[in-house]
Design a protein around this motif. Structure first.
Motif, mmCIF file in Angstrom:
data_model
loop_
_atom_site.group_PDB
_atom_site.id
_atom_site.type_symbol
_atom_site.label_atom_id
_atom_site.label_comp_id
_atom_site.label_asym_id
_atom_site.label_seq_id
_atom_site.Cartn_x
_atom_site.Cartn_y
_atom_site.Cartn_z
ATOM 1 N N ILE A 220 0.762 -1.247 -0.042
ATOM 2 C CA ILE A 220 -0.095 0.110 -0.001
ATOM 3 C C ILE A 220 0.901 1.048 0.037
ATOM 4 O O ILE A 220 1.614 1.471 0.957
ATOM 5 C CB ILE A 220 -1.118 -0.228 1.162
ATOM 6 N N ILE A 221 0.725 1.961 -1.000
ATOM 7 C CA ILE A 221 1.449 3.348 -1.119
ATOM 8 C C ILE A 221 0.709 4.529 -1.035
ATOM 9 O O ILE A 221 -0.396 4.678 -1.863
ATOM 10 C CB ILE A 221 2.090 3.143 -2.413
ATOM 11 N N MET A 228 3.895 13.011 10.384
ATOM 12 C CA MET A 228 4.585 11.823 10.126
ATOM 13 C C MET A 228 5.812 11.981 9.656
ATOM 14 O O MET A 228 6.083 13.005 8.881
ATOM 15 C CB MET A 228 3.877 10.814 9.358
ATOM 16 N N LYS A 229 6.876 11.154 10.160
ATOM 17 C CA LYS A 229 8.192 11.194 9.433
ATOM 18 C C LYS A 229 8.392 10.948 8.033
ATOM 19 O O LYS A 229 7.624 10.150 7.411
ATOM 20 C CB LYS A 229 9.145 10.426 10.171
ATOM 21 N N ASN A 230 9.091 11.511 7.375
ATOM 22 C CA ASN A 230 9.312 11.428 5.884
ATOM 23 C C ASN A 230 10.037 9.875 5.646
ATOM 24 O O ASN A 230 10.884 9.539 6.570
ATOM 25 C CB ASN A 230 10.032 12.658 5.294
ATOM 26 N N LYS A 231 9.636 9.495 4.715
ATOM 27 C CA LYS A 231 10.053 8.045 4.451
ATOM 28 C C LYS A 231 10.598 8.110 2.723
ATOM 29 O O LYS A 231 9.829 8.720 2.040
ATOM 30 C CB LYS A 231 9.293 6.833 4.723
ATOM 31 N N LEU A 232 11.657 7.185 2.587
ATOM 32 C CA LEU A 232 11.962 7.117 0.999
ATOM 33 C C LEU A 232 11.099 6.434 0.314
ATOM 34 O O LEU A 232 10.431 5.520 0.688
ATOM 35 C CB LEU A 232 13.265 6.508 1.023
ATOM 36 N N GLN A 234 10.306 4.964 -3.935
ATOM 37 C CA GLN A 234 10.881 4.788 -5.255
ATOM 38 C C GLN A 234 10.357 6.237 -6.204
ATOM 39 O O GLN A 234 9.145 6.302 -5.931
ATOM 40 C CB GLN A 234 10.604 3.732 -6.064
ATOM 41 N N PHE A 235 11.103 6.427 -7.258
ATOM 42 C CA PHE A 235 10.779 7.601 -7.967
ATOM 43 C C PHE A 235 9.480 7.182 -9.002
ATOM 44 O O PHE A 235 8.551 7.682 -9.250
ATOM 45 C CB PHE A 235 11.823 7.901 -9.182
ATOM 46 N N THR A 236 9.604 6.007 -9.375
ATOM 47 C CA THR A 236 8.407 5.367 -10.121
ATOM 48 C C THR A 236 7.105 5.309 -9.334
ATOM 49 O O THR A 236 6.100 5.638 -9.751
ATOM 50 C CB THR A 236 8.885 3.967 -10.577
ATOM 51 N N ASP A 237 7.162 5.138 -8.007
ATOM 52 C CA ASP A 237 5.867 5.095 -7.098
ATOM 53 C C ASP A 237 5.481 6.330 -7.071
ATOM 54 O O ASP A 237 4.291 6.675 -6.896
ATOM 55 C CB ASP A 237 6.257 4.399 -5.681
ATOM 56 N N LYS A 238 6.380 7.490 -7.124
ATOM 57 C CA LYS A 238 6.062 8.726 -6.823
ATOM 58 C C LYS A 238 5.049 9.129 -7.963
ATOM 59 O O LYS A 238 4.095 9.886 -7.810
ATOM 60 C CB LYS A 238 7.090 9.742 -6.760
ATOM 61 N N LEU A 239 5.824 8.592 -9.231
ATOM 62 C CA LEU A 239 4.822 9.025 -10.516
ATOM 63 C C LEU A 239 3.566 8.280 -10.495
ATOM 64 O O LEU A 239 2.664 8.990 -10.877
ATOM 65 C CB LEU A 239 5.689 8.533 -11.542
ATOM 66 N N TRP A 240 3.568 7.150 -10.124
ATOM 67 C CA TRP A 240 2.262 6.407 -9.859
ATOM 68 C C TRP A 240 1.343 6.932 -9.267
ATOM 69 O O TRP A 240 0.013 7.015 -9.211
ATOM 70 C CB TRP A 240 2.614 4.851 -9.777
#
Length: 301
Positions: A220-221, A228-232, A234-240
């Motif tokens: 789940i993304i 909330m604390k920031n978490k890394l 993936q760039f593709t997940d950000k785009l999706w």
């Protein structure tokens, strides 16, 4: 919507409904539960179950906004040659209760045909059953509908929970009262059943059960809340995640084209049949909103 297009949709829905009813009847007969079997002898209905399912689903392609007008004007008059055994409107409304389970199972069968792409979007849609000023006087959904809050404010009614793939096809759905949260475990278990891959949703789907579903094959993304604390990620997940609005388009189609939400219901069972019929009708929609996967991203997560 021209008559030829409507006729093609009518044939398409009826063929699938008839195949489903024949398969279900065969399955029940093998277990001695068929109405045609010796275990249960009941009077045969005048209309076939596949005809009833077709009429319920095709309503959402008819262009009518009132089911009674649709049935009395289109089914009984314009399509009398297609449904020669059609009963009166009052009788049809009564027998809709008897085919509700068939309608729900038909929806599950249709959605099982959706392609498992590994990229999914999840969201819920509000289904108000009356104006907020008439909550106290609403008796049709007494004990079923609840007060809930969406991004547009408070409402009284139900929720339709959907999960779709990137092609705009509905994978699973669930109905609940309006006060049920989006990240409710029973709702998520229903929506994620049989799926593996990555699922993108809004902040309402932040859940402590992330690891549980991750072990089942679903990641789940969502975006994070301000506290909330920031978490890394993936760039593709950000785009999706930015493409999550595609499910908003599906909800808009269900509301404007298939008219799944209105406040004129006089029976909770028929209301749910109307909603499920709209979701089934969407599976036959030719212009589903979608997000195509670039050739370099076709690999499964």
């Amino acid at each position: 919507m021209d008559n030829e297009f409507k006729e093609n949709k009518l044939y398409e829905i009826f063929i699938d409904a008839d195949d489903f009813c024949n398969s279900l009847e065969k399955w029940l007969a093998e277990r001695g539960l068929s109405r045609n079997g010796k275990a249960r002898k009941t009077p045969q209905p005048r209309m076939g179950t596949s005809e009833i399912l077709t009429i319920i689903c095709f309503y959402h392609y008819s262009g009518y906004k009132n089911f009674q007008y649709y049935y009395e004007d289109m089914v009984l008059k314009q399509m009398s040659s297609y449904f020669p055994s059609a009963v009166a409107y009052g009788r049809f409304v009564a027998i809709m209760h008897k085919v509700f389970i068939h309608l729900y199972l038909f929806a599950l069968v249709q959605h099982s045909k959706s392609k498992k792409t590994g990229r999914y979007f999840i969201d819920s849609k509000k289904l108000p059953v009356c104006d907020n000023r008439r909550i106290a006087s609403n008796c049709v959904f007494k004990g079923l509908a609840k007060r809930g809050k969406s991004s547009t404010g408070w409402f009284f009614g139900l929720k339709l929970h959907l999960i779709i793939n990137n092609l705009g096809q509905v994978m699973n759905f669930a109905l609940s009262a309006a006060n049920v949260s989006d990240n409710d475990q029973q709702i998520l278990d229903t929506l994620f059943n049989g799926l593996e891959g990555k699922c993108y949703g809004d902040k309402g789907y932040l859940t402590k059960l992330f690891e549980k579903y991750y072990m089942q094959g679903i990641q789940i993304i969502t975006k994070l809340r301000k506290n909330m604390k920031n978490k890394l990620m993936q760039f593709t997940d950000k785009l999706w995640l930015r493409k999550r609005a595609v499910i908003e388009s599906v909800n808009d189609i269900l509301m404007t084209v298939f008219d799944v939400d209105h406040t004129r219901h006089r029976s909770p069972i028929n209301a749910m049949a109307h909603i499920i019929g709209g979701v089934i009708a969407y599976s036959y929609y030719d212009e589903k909103p979608c997000v195509f996967i670039p050739s370099k991203q076709i690999e499964m997560p």
